[in-house]
Design a protein around this motif. Sequence first.
Motif, PDB file in Angstrom:
ATOM      1  N   LEU A 202     -65.891  84.198 -29.496  1.00  0.00           N
ATOM      2  CA  LEU A 202     -66.487  84.938 -30.615  1.00  0.00           C
ATOM      3  C   LEU A 202     -66.303  84.121 -31.884  1.00  0.00           C
ATOM      4  CD1 LEU A 202     -67.722  87.879 -31.032  1.00  0.00           C
ATOM      5  CD2 LEU A 202     -65.512  88.446 -32.001  1.00  0.00           C
ATOM      6  N   ILE A 203     -67.362  84.037 -32.688  1.00  0.00           N
ATOM      7  CA  ILE A 203     -67.269  83.377 -33.984  1.00  0.00           C
ATOM      8  C   ILE A 203     -67.612  84.394 -35.062  1.00  0.00           C
ATOM      9  CG2 ILE A 203     -69.637  82.488 -33.728  1.00  0.00           C
ATOM     10  CD1 ILE A 203     -68.785  80.150 -35.548  1.00  0.00           C
ATOM     11  N   ALA A 204     -66.706  84.548 -36.010  1.00  0.00           N
ATOM     12  CA  ALA A 204     -66.907  85.440 -37.147  1.00  0.00           C
ATOM     13  C   ALA A 204     -66.912  84.588 -38.407  1.00  0.00           C
ATOM     14  CB  ALA A 204     -65.801  86.495 -37.217  1.00  0.00           C
ATOM     15  N   SER A 205     -67.961  84.678 -39.184  1.00  0.00           N
ATOM     16  CA  SER A 205     -68.100  83.821 -40.365  1.00  0.00           C
ATOM     17  C   SER A 205     -68.557  84.648 -41.553  1.00  0.00           C
ATOM     18  CB  SER A 205     -69.097  82.690 -40.094  1.00  0.00           C
ATOM     19  OG  SER A 205     -70.351  83.225 -39.721  1.00  0.00           O
TER      20      SER A 205
ATOM     21  N   GLU B   8     -53.950  94.997 -32.454  1.00  0.00           N
ATOM     22  CA  GLU B   8     -54.292  96.398 -32.213  1.00  0.00           C
ATOM     23  C   GLU B   8     -55.752  96.672 -32.551  1.00  0.00           C
ATOM     24  OE1 GLU B   8     -51.589  98.761 -34.420  1.00  0.00           O
ATOM     25  OE2 GLU B   8     -49.782  97.946 -33.453  1.00  0.00           O
ATOM     26  N   ARG B   9     -56.232  96.095 -33.658  1.00  0.00           N
ATOM     27  CA  ARG B   9     -57.625  96.308 -34.041  1.00  0.00           C
ATOM     28  C   ARG B   9     -58.571  95.646 -33.046  1.00  0.00           C
ATOM     29  NH1 ARG B   9     -55.230  95.236 -39.208  1.00  0.00           N
ATOM     30  NH2 ARG B   9     -55.934  93.059 -39.133  1.00  0.00           N
ATOM     31  N   LEU B  10     -58.241  94.431 -32.616  1.00  0.00           N
ATOM     32  CA  LEU B  10     -59.080  93.761 -31.629  1.00  0.00           C
ATOM     33  C   LEU B  10     -58.999  94.434 -30.270  1.00  0.00           C
ATOM     34  CD1 LEU B  10     -58.328  90.024 -32.510  1.00  0.00           C
ATOM     35  CD2 LEU B  10     -60.496  91.218 -32.846  1.00  0.00           C
ATOM     36  N   GLY B  11     -57.817  94.941 -29.927  1.00  0.00           N
ATOM     37  CA  GLY B  11     -57.642  95.598 -28.639  1.00  0.00           C
ATOM     38  C   GLY B  11     -58.453  96.875 -28.493  1.00  0.00           C
ATOM     39  N   LYS B  12     -58.807  97.512 -29.608  1.00  0.00           N
ATOM     40  CA  LYS B  12     -59.648  98.713 -29.531  1.00  0.00           C
ATOM     41  C   LYS B  12     -61.105  98.373 -29.194  1.00  0.00           C
ATOM     42  CE  LYS B  12     -56.844 101.250 -32.902  1.00  0.00           C
ATOM     43  NZ  LYS B  12     -56.819 101.889 -34.247  1.00  0.00           N
ATOM     44  N   ILE B  13     -61.482  97.105 -29.393  1.00  0.00           N
ATOM     45  CA  ILE B  13     -62.873  96.687 -29.148  1.00  0.00           C
ATOM     46  C   ILE B  13     -62.990  95.874 -27.859  1.00  0.00           C
ATOM     47  CG2 ILE B  13     -64.855  95.475 -30.132  1.00  0.00           C
ATOM     48  CD1 ILE B  13     -63.610  95.866 -32.881  1.00  0.00           C
ATOM     49  N   TYR B  14     -62.018  94.985 -27.606  1.00  0.00           N
ATOM     50  CA  TYR B  14     -62.096  94.070 -26.469  1.00  0.00           C
ATOM     51  C   TYR B  14     -60.887  94.257 -25.564  1.00  0.00           C
ATOM     52  CZ  TYR B  14     -65.264  91.833 -29.798  1.00  0.00           C
ATOM     53  OH  TYR B  14     -66.264  91.590 -30.707  1.00  0.00           O
ATOM     54  N   ASP B  15     -61.103  94.026 -24.280  1.00  0.00           N
ATOM     55  CA  ASP B  15     -60.036  94.074 -23.293  1.00  0.00           C
ATOM     56  C   ASP B  15     -59.619  92.643 -22.978  1.00  0.00           C
ATOM     57  OD1 ASP B  15     -58.236  94.824 -21.374  1.00  0.00           O
ATOM     58  OD2 ASP B  15     -59.741  95.045 -19.781  1.00  0.00           O
TER      59      ASP B  15
ATOM     60  N   ASP C 272     -65.944  95.287 -40.289  1.00  0.00           N
ATOM     61  CA  ASP C 272     -65.622  94.138 -39.442  1.00  0.00           C
ATOM     62  C   ASP C 272     -64.825  93.068 -40.176  1.00  0.00           C
ATOM     63  OD1 ASP C 272     -66.746  95.153 -37.169  1.00  0.00           O
ATOM     64  OD2 ASP C 272     -68.711  94.254 -37.511  1.00  0.00           O
ATOM     65  N   HIS C 273     -64.855  93.087 -41.495  1.00  0.00           N
ATOM     66  CA  HIS C 273     -64.064  92.109 -42.244  1.00  0.00           C
ATOM     67  C   HIS C 273     -62.583  92.283 -41.947  1.00  0.00           C
ATOM     68  CE1 HIS C 273     -61.895  90.387 -45.677  1.00  0.00           C
ATOM     69  NE2 HIS C 273     -62.892  89.529 -45.763  1.00  0.00           N
ATOM     70  N   ASP C 274     -62.115  93.527 -41.876  1.00  0.00           N
ATOM     71  CA  ASP C 274     -60.706  93.774 -41.585  1.00  0.00           C
ATOM     72  C   ASP C 274     -60.363  93.472 -40.135  1.00  0.00           C
ATOM     73  OD1 ASP C 274     -60.353  94.624 -44.197  1.00  0.00           O
ATOM     74  OD2 ASP C 274     -60.820  96.711 -43.707  1.00  0.00           O
ATOM     75  N   VAL C 275     -61.355  93.516 -39.251  1.00  0.00           N
ATOM     76  CA  VAL C 275     -61.104  93.273 -37.827  1.00  0.00           C
ATOM     77  C   VAL C 275     -61.025  91.784 -37.525  1.00  0.00           C
ATOM     78  CG1 VAL C 275     -61.973  93.631 -35.482  1.00  0.00           C
ATOM     79  CG2 VAL C 275     -62.209  95.438 -37.186  1.00  0.00           C
TER      80      VAL C 275
ATOM     81  N   VAL D 108     -70.365  89.921 -42.985  1.00  0.00           N
ATOM     82  CA  VAL D 108     -69.766  89.214 -41.862  1.00  0.00           C
ATOM     83  C   VAL D 108     -70.835  88.971 -40.805  1.00  0.00           C
ATOM     84  CG1 VAL D 108     -68.020  89.301 -40.042  1.00  0.00           C
ATOM     85  CG2 VAL D 108     -67.516  90.245 -42.303  1.00  0.00           C
ATOM     86  N   TYR D 109     -70.868  87.743 -40.276  1.00  0.00           N
ATOM     87  CA  TYR D 109     -71.801  87.373 -39.208  1.00  0.00           C
ATOM     88  C   TYR D 109     -71.001  87.143 -37.926  1.00  0.00           C
ATOM     89  CZ  TYR D 109     -75.068  86.662 -43.049  1.00  0.00           C
ATOM     90  OH  TYR D 109     -75.853  86.846 -44.151  1.00  0.00           O
TER      91      TYR D 109
END
Length: 560
Positions: free
Chosen positions: A201-204, A279-286, A236-239, A212-213
């Motif tokens: 994943l790339i977040a820019s 924790e924030r990423l874990g709510k979206i991805y496994d 998504d900026h905080d994630v 956020v892209y």
Amino acid sequence: MDPTEIGYSHWAYWALGVYIVHGFVVMMLLRFRQQSTVAFRLLVHAADIVWPALISIFATGQHSPFFLFFVFVLAAAAYRWGLWETVGTAVAEISVLGLESLMVSHGFVQWADRFFLSHGIPPLGANVSFLEPKYLFMLSISLLVMGFLLGYLAEQQKRLRTEKEILAGILSGARSEAGMSATLQQILGDLLSIYGGHRALIASQEVNSYRVYLGEVRQSQQNTPLLSWLQASSSDHDVYLWDSPADACYAVRKHHTVEVLGLDREGLRLRNIPTSFLERLGKIYDFRTITIVAFALGHEWWGRIFLFDSVLAGDRLEQLRFLQELVRQVGPAVYNVYLIRRLRLRAGAVERARFARELHDGAVQSLIAVEMQVDVLRRQSASQTTPLTQELGRIQGLLREEVLTLRELMQQMKSLDVDAKRLLQFLTDTVERFQRETGITARFVSELEEIEMPQRVCRELARIVQEGLVNIRKHSGARQVLVRLGSLESGWKLTLEDDGHGFPFSGRLSHRELETMGKGPLVIRERVRLIEGELTIESTPGRGSLLEIRIPQKQEAAYG
């Protein structure tokens, strides 16, 4: 090598001759065989280990020059394999020397000399002083130290060579002709192949923007990994782009604990890194493990790369430092692709604007002047109803049509700097200009006061409206036109309605039906396809037509 160091033992010369023949055979086999097997390499290596220990017992003194053969065997092991294989070779050499020392201490050499002399064979003539315990101990220590040193140097050299090959391979994917999205797709796919993750994943984010892209690449064994842009929200900026002192980190999630290894921008290890981001990423991805590294593209863009379920083999700290350095080295190449793409777009826009000015100042003005002269002649001959007057009227209409066509071409050639903030005003101006130049009543109605739409989609919608109005003027014979922009739950809707002749079919056709039957405006169909929209045309011959375009909300890369 001085042959006198061997002494006068016939057995030493015989052993040297056997080893020379052995080396010649090995070279011939390597010359005529395309690839050597593991067993063959181990056999040759074993012979290289036994040979120095065997020939050294015939050398004079403890400082035998044949000690260099021991170093040669260690260097060969370091070249072929690595650290521990080289140390193992040193241990094997020490073991062979120890076996020789054990045989000497039990009188094997004296027994062999008596046996050979009794049968009329020259004795061994061995010099076993270097096999005395104190000399053998020092030799063993020297071989172990040499093995560790050569193995470590070879390991580092191989690691550096591997890192250079990886960097060169990734940099080769940064090509300006491929475009920004294709370059990012190639780089993320290479990172997944190197670190074994299943998702990258790339977040820019642009420095002067809060948007956020998000781009995602999934590893696939069957197909080439493809980059898809995801819809991002304000949260998504905080994630993905939270503030953190860590420039790169590797995290392992266990049952109730989390291990986090982090590095700052200087590559120094950080302690006590907050784990709330997991924790924030874990709510979206496994995921079980995650590798995160920050990047910057000049002073305009920054972001992070996420590798889910990646594996850092060996020394994790060194692997993380390498990934950090790898991203830093690749960053300028990617930024160059971004700058070259932007430069090409600007150069193309400047050239089109220049050509449009030349058309306006040259051909358009000339056609307008000719039309005015024809109009004067037509008015002068209007008092006489002759075929000449009708012909002048027809010529004047053709000239006016060509002027409009050239102006429409000029509008299409101009670069559209249209984004979400300027789209509504641009569409309003376009419709008003269409009414002013053609005399057809036209209105633009917007159900939205503000819109959040990717810039590329804005440009395509503006082009679609321009193309639709051109088609209405040329083919429909309409007297009234209505352009409407509205919203849907999952996107936007643009409609163009007129009361002209309609299309040569009756009813409502979907995008797929239009493609299959080859009906509808081709240019508009292609532009709708580029933004992954859906075109529907409803036609009533003699009463008009309605073009409806539905555009889904999808994330778009601002840099390509």
